[in-house]
Design a protein around this motif. Structure first.
Motif, PDB file in Angstrom:
ATOM      1  N   ARG A 185       1.502   6.564  -6.987  1.00  0.00           N
ATOM      2  CA  ARG A 185       0.421   7.496  -7.302  1.00  0.00           C
ATOM      3  C   ARG A 185       0.916   8.935  -7.273  1.00  0.00           C
ATOM      4  O   ARG A 185       0.577   9.752  -8.141  1.00  0.00           O
ATOM      5  N   SER A 212       0.824  -1.209   0.000  1.00  0.00           N
ATOM      6  CA  SER A 212       0.000   0.000   0.000  1.00  0.00           C
ATOM      7  C   SER A 212       0.860   1.262   0.000  1.00  0.00           C
ATOM      8  O   SER A 212       0.573   2.238  -0.713  1.00  0.00           O
ATOM      9  N   ASN A 228       1.062  10.935 -10.568  1.00  0.00           N
ATOM     10  CA  ASN A 228      -0.116  11.801 -10.506  1.00  0.00           C
ATOM     11  C   ASN A 228      -1.348  11.101 -11.091  1.00  0.00           C
ATOM     12  O   ASN A 228      -2.086  11.648 -11.904  1.00  0.00           O
ATOM     13  N   ASP A 229      -1.535   9.859 -10.674  1.00  0.00           N
ATOM     14  CA  ASP A 229      -2.668   9.068 -11.146  1.00  0.00           C
ATOM     15  C   ASP A 229      -2.991   8.037 -10.078  1.00  0.00           C
ATOM     16  O   ASP A 229      -2.090   7.528  -9.388  1.00  0.00           O
ATOM     17  N   ASP A 230      -4.282   7.686  -9.935  1.00  0.00           N
ATOM     18  CA  ASP A 230      -4.663   6.691  -8.920  1.00  0.00           C
ATOM     19  C   ASP A 230      -4.112   5.301  -9.236  1.00  0.00           C
ATOM     20  O   ASP A 230      -3.918   4.484  -8.338  1.00  0.00           O
ATOM     21  N   ASN A 249       1.033   4.130  -2.949  1.00  0.00           N
ATOM     22  CA  ASN A 249       0.847   5.564  -2.694  1.00  0.00           C
ATOM     23  C   ASN A 249       2.011   6.376  -3.256  1.00  0.00           C
ATOM     24  O   ASN A 249       1.807   7.484  -3.783  1.00  0.00           O
ATOM     25  N   THR A 299      -6.474   1.831 -13.736  1.00  0.00           N
ATOM     26  CA  THR A 299      -6.942   2.979 -14.507  1.00  0.00           C
ATOM     27  C   THR A 299      -6.401   2.882 -15.931  1.00  0.00           C
ATOM     28  O   THR A 299      -5.581   2.017 -16.251  1.00  0.00           O
ATOM     29  N   VAL A 315      -7.999   1.459  -8.617  1.00  0.00           N
ATOM     30  CA  VAL A 315      -9.158   1.917  -7.861  1.00  0.00           C
ATOM     31  C   VAL A 315      -9.888   0.702  -7.321  1.00  0.00           C
ATOM     32  O   VAL A 315     -10.155  -0.256  -8.054  1.00  0.00           O
ATOM     33  N   ARG A 316     -10.189   0.723  -6.027  1.00  0.00           N
ATOM     34  CA  ARG A 316     -10.859  -0.417  -5.409  1.00  0.00           C
ATOM     35  C   ARG A 316     -12.323  -0.486  -5.846  1.00  0.00           C
ATOM     36  O   ARG A 316     -13.079   0.470  -5.697  1.00  0.00           O
TER      37      ARG A 316
END
Length: 310
Positions: A45, A38, A49-51, A42, A63, A54-55
């Motif tokens: 990300r 995790s 600059n992107d997720d 992070n 994405t 996504v859960r």
């Protein structure tokens, strides 16, 4: 991006998440705890600059940016692994490795179940991924690192693609055991050739990846001024067998697979009424894997499984 300041271990986390779509399983795949995965996600990300993931429900869905990065990063990691590991010592008992193989359901059924049964204790970290619907030719898929091996019809290939003969398969004719136009007496596997007139008159099911309705059978029939009617074209041999079992259709089919599934589906097997060249299958791989100890080992396991078929 300044790669000198980038932690390349983050790419391992990204690759594991793409494969598993789950934080805990991704960590297990590469030997990290769930909090460590995790934290790495992070960091990625923030850098990109992107997720990235996504859960949704119980899965981490990539994405559009993550999907665009997936293949080039996976290929880069495989090339780095090869560069460092080609001559390294190899231990199948402790190796954790995925092998992606392109091959039809015929290959997946005949080769890999028995192979995995033997490797369950001796190589428990092995994962085999069988695929048959990837876009692109086998040489392209191998060049891009999207597959490790293909099992396909043997044909001439140019360097850097390698091939090795694997097995030869005869064709037989399969029909429903309850076919209204055929005497159902005798053994499931008949030594008699199927009647040629009936063969041309009955509807056929055909194996084709692209929905084709002609093949080697039609060329053989044309040579003796005969024709057949193809009523169904599908890309999977099991679909053909089930369609034949449930209808008046017949099919010209690989003999080893026919022998194994005829008792299950209620099929009868006959010799083909025309001369057909046997089907020759080969293992196909990229030259860059010639010296990779794990790839050499895996190809040998596939060869052993083919030879055990007799």
């Amino acid at each position: 991006m300044n790669l000198a300041a980038f932690d390349l271990n983050l790419l391992m986390v990204f690759d594991a998440l793409m494969a598993e779509r789950h934080v805990t399983r991704a960590g297990q795949r590469i030997g990290l705890s769930q909090p460590a995965v995790s934290a790495a996600l992070n960091r990625l990300r923030a850098i990109l600059n992107d997720d990235l993931f996504v859960r949704r429900g119980g899965e981490m869905t990539p994405t559009a940016r993550a999907l665009a990065l997936a293949e080039p990063l996976a290929d880069a990691l495989r090339r780095v692994e090869f560069a460092f590991g080609a001559s390294a010592s190899f231990d199948a008992a402790t190796m954790r490795r995925d092998f992606t193989v392109r091959g039809v359901d015929y290959v997946g059924y005949l080769l890999f179940p028995s192979m995995m049964a033997k490797l369950g204790d001796s190589a428990p970290g092995i994962v085999i991924r069988c695929v048959d619907a990837q876009t692109g030719s086998v040489p392209q898929l191998l060049e891009e690192g999207r597959i490790d091996l293909a099992v396909e019809v043997m044909h001439d290939l140019d360097d850097p693609i390698r091939s090795q003969f694997l097995l030869r398969e005869r064709y037989v004719v399969i029909v429903s055991a309850h076919h209204p136009d055929i005497d159902a007496g005798g053994d499931v596997c008949s030594q008699d050739a199927f009647d040629l007139d009936l063969y041309c008159r009955l509807p056929h099911a055909l194996h084709s990846f692209v929905g084709g309705t002609s093949g080697n059978v039609d060329m053989a029939l044309a040579a003796i001024n005969r024709r057949r009617h193809v009523a169904l074209s599908v890309p999977h041999f099991f679909s053909i067998a089930k369609a034949v079992a449930d209808s008046r259709m017949i099919a010209t089919f690989p003999e080893r697979l026919a022998a194994r599934i005829a008792p299950v589906l209620g099929l009868r097997i006959y010799q083909a009424p025309i001369d057909l060249a046997p089907l020759s299958l080969a293992m196909i791989w990229h030259r860059r894997n010639d010296g990779d100890a794990s790839q050499i080992w895996f190809r040998q396991q596939v060869m052993n499984a083919a030879q055990s078929l007799g």
